[in-house]
Design an enzyme around this catalytic site. Structure first.
Site, PDB file in Angstrom:
ATOM      1  N   ALA A  52       5.249  -1.688  -0.561  1.00 15.32           N
ATOM      2  CA  ALA A  52       5.448  -1.574  -2.009  1.00 15.32           C
ATOM      3  C   ALA A  52       4.568  -0.510  -2.638  1.00 15.32           C
ATOM      4  O   ALA A  52       4.917   0.069  -3.672  1.00 15.32           O
ATOM      5  CB  ALA A  52       5.166  -2.919  -2.674  1.00 15.32           C
ATOM      6  N   CYS A  53       3.435  -0.248  -2.021  1.00 18.77           N
ATOM      7  CA  CYS A  53       2.403   0.598  -2.633  1.00 18.77           C
ATOM      8  C   CYS A  53       2.710   2.083  -2.460  1.00 18.77           C
ATOM      9  O   CYS A  53       2.883   2.552  -1.337  1.00 18.77           O
ATOM     10  CB  CYS A  53       1.060   0.270  -1.976  1.00 18.77           C
ATOM     11  SG  CYS A  53      -0.276   1.390  -2.427  1.00 18.77           S
ATOM     12  N   PRO A  54       2.749   2.846  -3.541  1.00 17.27           N
ATOM     13  CA  PRO A  54       3.059   4.279  -3.415  1.00 17.27           C
ATOM     14  C   PRO A  54       1.990   5.057  -2.668  1.00 17.27           C
ATOM     15  O   PRO A  54       2.284   6.052  -2.002  1.00 17.27           O
ATOM     16  CB  PRO A  54       3.168   4.751  -4.872  1.00 17.27           C
ATOM     17  CG  PRO A  54       2.370   3.763  -5.659  1.00 17.27           C
ATOM     18  CD  PRO A  54       2.552   2.447  -4.957  1.00 17.27           C
TER      19      PRO A  54
ATOM     20  N   HIS B 236       2.548   4.303   0.940  1.00 21.84           N
ATOM     21  CA  HIS B 236       3.827   4.914   1.324  1.00 21.84           C
ATOM     22  C   HIS B 236       3.627   6.360   1.767  1.00 21.84           C
ATOM     23  O   HIS B 236       4.263   6.836   2.724  1.00 21.84           O
ATOM     24  CB  HIS B 236       4.792   4.834   0.139  1.00 21.84           C
ATOM     25  CG  HIS B 236       6.203   5.166   0.471  1.00 21.84           C
ATOM     26  ND1 HIS B 236       7.213   5.117  -0.482  1.00 21.84           N
ATOM     27  CD2 HIS B 236       6.818   5.559   1.622  1.00 21.84           C
ATOM     28  CE1 HIS B 236       8.360   5.462   0.088  1.00 21.84           C
ATOM     29  NE2 HIS B 236       8.143   5.743   1.356  1.00 21.84           N
TER      30      HIS B 236
END
Length: 347
Positions: A58-60, A63
């Site tokens: 979920a974490c940019p 990512h």
């Protein structure tokens, strides 16, 4: 200043979901703490199988590291553990939260729930930890900061190498070249002739776009929110104009120069989440990427559909589940919206 930062970190350890300053309503991101480096001849040499990457899909920021890991052919060199998308007061967990009879999220003291069917949650593949915080205290018993991802872990020395995504992707870009096949060595996301332009762009993209969505969404006063959201969209306008000009010049697939660089990676992880999360959840609703920014939308879809490193590491289920269930101060009933449909428009 150091004491203030330590105090902020210790307060965040009590409840990581408390974000904005009580004084002015502004969200201020704390600097990452572990800043060591993988390098030949150093404490952390580039050895296949020695390192482990802890991420949230979920974490940019996490990512970014997954994209570069795949682009550089490092999947067989660095294995990965993925947390559950929900983040509670104790930070990221490898397990679902405990749920009440009516679906509520009761306060806990470290207990975790049973499998809830969300795919691609791996658990801690190295130590079997319940929470990411356990790794931070394993590395440093008196640790006083936030428990963030990504975490790049050295299994041999039993410690954190680095937890700053910008530095991890630079390591992945160059520091394993001595042991990689030629096809991956030639991929350079931070080429010397574009570094000044990359750095110049990053200076405002990070502050007003990557972090700008958070400064808008976590603001707790109208003044803080309005200042940050207007600045965010001014920067999106600037990027849209930039890509329009580059399209005319035949380089519109990239935000810097005439090739893929880390600037594309850094921006992508924010833009791919924009319509699905930030428009609604963070009130970044002056416009949407799909309706108001055709060049940004085209650029994003090109990366997503034409480069597997982007698509294969993008998990919309985790992204939406995290944001809409982890911030009760913004979304107290934790209802996850169905749309937008499709999550990413066709190319």
């Amino acid at each position: 200043m150091a004491e203030d930062t330590k105090a902020q970190g210790l307060e965040a350890q009590k409840d990581i979901t408390k974000w904005a300053s009580a004084k002015d309503g502004e969200f201020r991101r704390l600097a990452s703490t572990f800043r060591n480096h993988i390098e030949d001849g150093g404490t952390h040499p580039p050895v296949k199988g020695r390192y482990h990457l802890y991420v949230s899909l979920a974490c940019p920021w996490a990512h970014r590291t997954l994209i570069v890991r795949k682009l550089k052919g490092l999947e067989d060199f660095i294995d990965v553990s993925v947390v559950h998308p929900h983040m509670g007061a104790l930070g990221w967990s490898f397990f679902p939260p405990i749920r009440g009879e009516n679906g509520e999220y009761p306060a806990t003291k470290g207990e975790v729930g049973k499998d809830d069917g969300i795919a691609d949650v791996t658990g801690d593949q190295v130590y079997g930890s319940k929470f990411i915080r356990e790794l931070y205290f394993r590395a440093e018993k008196e640790y006083s900061g936030r428990f963030t991802v990504p975490v790049l872990w050295d299994k041999q020395l039993d410690t954190i190498v680095n937890n700053e995504s910008a530095e991890i992707i630079r390591m992945f870009n160059t520091e394993f070249n001595s042991v990689l096949p030629a096809e991956f060595v030639k991929i350079d996301l931070y080429p010397s002739h574009l570094q000044k332009e990359i750095e110049a762009q990053h200076a405002w993209v990070y502050d007003t776009v990557n972090n700008g969505v958070y400064k808008s969404g976590f603001a707790s006063t109208q003044k803080a929110y309005q200042h940050n959201v207007v600045t965010l969209f001014e920067s999106l306008d600037k990027l849209e104009k930039l890509l329009e000009e580059k399209k005319k010049a035949g380089t519109g697939d990239w935000v810097v120069g005439d090739q893929m660089t880390e600037a594309d990676v850094r921006l992508f992880t924010t833009i791919i989440r924009f319509d699905n999360v930030y428009v609604l959840h963070f009130k970044c609703n002056i416009g949407t990427i799909r309706s108001n920014y055709p060049n940004l939308n085209r650029w994003m879809k090109n990366l997503y559909y034409n480069f597997p490193a982007y698509k294969d590491t993008t998990n919309i289920e985790h992204i939406k589940a995290h944001y809409f269930t982890s911030h009760p101060q913004i979304n107290p009933f934790r209802v996850v919206p169905v749309g937008p449909l499709p999550a990413i428009e066709p190319l």
